[in-house]
Enzyme design. Structure first.
Site, PDB file in Angstrom:
ATOM      1  CD  GLU A 192      -8.523  -2.822  -2.125  1.00  0.00           C
ATOM      2  OE1 GLU A 192      -9.009  -2.965  -0.994  1.00  0.00           O
ATOM      3  OE2 GLU A 192      -7.800  -3.681  -2.664  1.00  0.00           O
ATOM      4  CG  ASP A 202      -1.783  -1.209   1.345  1.00  0.00           C
ATOM      5  OD1 ASP A 202      -2.172  -1.757   0.295  1.00  0.00           O
ATOM      6  OD2 ASP A 202      -2.079  -1.620   2.487  1.00  0.00           O
TER       7      ASP A 202
END
Ligand code: FUB
Length: 586
Positions: free
Chosen positions: A335, A167
């Protein structure tokens, strides 16, 4: 992570979801995400909205010797040394606020500016909270001036191997890129992450690990730390932190390398905030526009691409300026929200869902405004089999005249045979733009090397040992702002630095080591050593006692005189019983 790669099992990380089965394909992985979110959510009733590889190098060079490296009386700082990590750097004194390890923010009084006088003890650094200061503010070196050094280095894929990272939220602060990442726990079946690391570089190849910049233990409202979002305003650095998929909080630091501290003690955005009740209230991305207005993007969930949200932040960056969140209509949004601006255009990028034609690609919208008017433009980075049909998460920066996309892949875990889809690693690729500002779709690369090194690493300035181009076997330990260091060194381990400038000639390498009783050899290698090749030995030294396992002192390794740009590796042999904080050439 198998011991051969040296990742420890972080014992405290898994709070929940331990017993969930291993999911290995897309739909099950999605279920896993949902389950992970569900089972790690804290009691919603307590929610509060605040403020509205390789073997031994075997290069036993006989050429050099150890130097004295005694430590007693060496100048150490006061200040609490948390976590039992070592306290101070002998001789390399700096004062001022606890700058993150290695960022040269401390002003420091008697900081070692000559680069060749470390370890002389004496002038103890001051500064209450200046524990450790492994980032000794050595600037410029003694000896000769920097050469006209042209690097011939490439970033590695993945860019970090000492831990699993995911991420990536990349941001440019000054002359450095900082990448804030999730920290995947070794062998995690789900998303058990509990802390964050930051990595910084000014050359795109040597990445300094700033250690743990914040841990869930300091966040009463959070259990599992999913993808973070970072931005800066008015000299403060903000990290927006999701508690799995159930809410978003914020932490603040004076230094981009941390440590970060939560000023609120509660979540900033919860599902009770108007229009924030998305399936996954997570993946924050913050963005500060040219006029100083801050925005927080977030959201996730697989139902028609209507779960992306944005809300404006107040000037304090820790409270919300809007009374409700605004929906950003997208195509196949899943997302991983991210916002960047280029040439007056706003780019909202995200990871798409797994529907036909999408498949967790990084896709994007463009607009002339940060909150509305977005048009879908398609994929900027397609997903690849290296990601095993599982999630992706990216960020985009412009740095030193080039554009880069950061994302995560599963290359390292596959190379290690870990066989967990959730042990991810961050990679970098160069990005291009068409004349109309759109982004041609990039293919995810599995190359071992990706982007070019921008500049040489000045060997005559103090180099943090954890400013790594690559490594094998070691750990980076420590909390941000304290002595972050290379630790758990075993025979056969090595650390590598890409394209170090030896200037017109270096004749010694001075390393800050800590060792209770001595033990082990540091072999200094150049060229052909990154990746575990034998390289060329230019010196070695035996590690002697520094008077304590946490007492860092200079150890001088005499080198065969070497000039110009070289890859530099420190290879460890014998019975290493020391930790390594930093080093420089003289
Ligand atoms: O790392 C946990 C979650 O996986 C992130 O929040 C999502 O973006 C996905 O990358």
């Amino acid at each position: 992570m198998p011991p051969s790669w040296g990742l420890t099992s972080e014992g405290t990380n898994t709070r929940m979801c331990r017993d969930l089965p291993h999911f290995s394909h897309t739909s099950l992985a999605l279920a896993c995400l949902s389950l992970a979110v569900a089972c790690s959510e804290k009691d919603s009733s307590s929610e509060t909205v605040a403020g509205t590889a390789a073997g031994s190098q075997g290069s036993q060079s006989a050429s050099s010797t150890t130097a004295g490296s005694t430590t007693t009386g060496s100048a150490t700082t006061g200040g609490p040394a948390a976590s039992g990590s070592s306290s101070s750097t002998a001789g390399v004194s700096s004062t001022g606020a606890a700058s993150s390890d290695g960022t040269t923010q401390g002003t420091g009084g008697a900081s070692s500016t000559s680069g060749n006088t470390t370890g002389t003890g004496g002038g103890a650094s001051t500064g209450g909270n200046t524990t450790a200061t492994s980032g000794s503010t050595t600037t410029g070196g003694g000896g000769n001036p920097p050469s006209d050094c042209t690097p011939d280095g490439r970033a590695h894929n993945p860019m970090v191997t000492q831990i699993f990272t995911a991420d990536p939220n990349a941001v440019v602060y000054g002359d450095k890129v900082y990448v804030y990442t999730s920290h995947d726990v070794d062998n995690q079946e789900n998303f058990d992450m509990v802390d964050y690391h930051a990595f910084s570089s000014d050359d795109m190849v040597n990445w300094q690990d700033h250690g743990v910049i914040i841990h869930a233990d300091s966040l009463p409202w959070a259990t599992n730390l999913y993808a973070p979002g970072a931005c800066s305003k008015d000299g403060k650095y903000y990290l927006y932190i999701p508690n799995s998929g159930s809410g978003i909080g914020v932490a603040v630091a004076d230094d981009p390398g941390g440590p970060f501290v939560d000023p609120l003690g509660v979540a900033l955005v919860t599902k009770s905030f108007p229009n924030a009740d998305v399936p996954w209230l997570f993946d924050p991305a913050c963005f500060v526009d040219d006029d100083g207005q801050g925005y927080l993007y977030f959201g996730g969930g697989d139902d028609g691409g209507q779960n992306a949200r944005v809300v404006r932040l107040n000037d304090d960056m820790i409270s919300l300026a809007d009374s409700m969140a605004t929906t950003i209509p997208t195509t196949a949004f899943f997302e991983a929200s991210f916002m960047h601006k280029r040439d007056g255009k706003y780019y909202f990028s995200y990871s798409s869902d797994f529907s036909s034609g999408h498949g967790a690609a990084l896709e994007y919208l463009m607009s002339d405004s940060p909150m509305s008017g977005f048009e879908y433009k398609g994929k900027l980075l397609s997903n690849a089999s290296i990601n095993e049909g599982n999630n992706n998460h990216g960020s985009i920066i412009e740095f030193a005249g080039k554009s880069y996309v950061f994302y995560h892949n599963r290359k390292l875990e596959q190379e290690l045979g870990v066989d967990k889809v959730n042990n991810r690693s961050v990679a970098i690729q160069e990005l291009s733009y068409a004349a109309d500002g759109t982004i041609p779709t990039l293919s995810m690369s599995t190359d071992d090397t990706t982007v070019s090194q921008i500049k040489c690493l000045d060997g005559f300035a103090e180099i943090e040992a954890e400013r790594l181009a690559q490594e094998h076997g070691i750990e980076v330990e420590g909390l941000a702002g304290e002595t972050v260091r290379v630790a758990q060194i075993a025979a056969g381990d090595w650390v590598a630095y890409s394209q170090v400038d030896f200037r017109d000639g270096a004749t010694s390498l001075v390393a800050q080591v800590a060792s209770a009783a001595g033990g082990g050899t540091i072999d200094v290698l150049i060229d052909g050593c990154i990746g575990g090749g034998p390289g060329t030995s230019i010196g070695s030294c035996e590690v002697v006692s520094t008077g304590g396992a946490d007492t860092f002192a200079p150890l001088t390794c005499t080198l065969t005189e070497t000039s110009g740009a070289h890859d530099l590796c420190l290879s460890f042999s014998g019975s290493p019983a020391f930790e390594l904080d930093s080093f420089h050439l003289e």
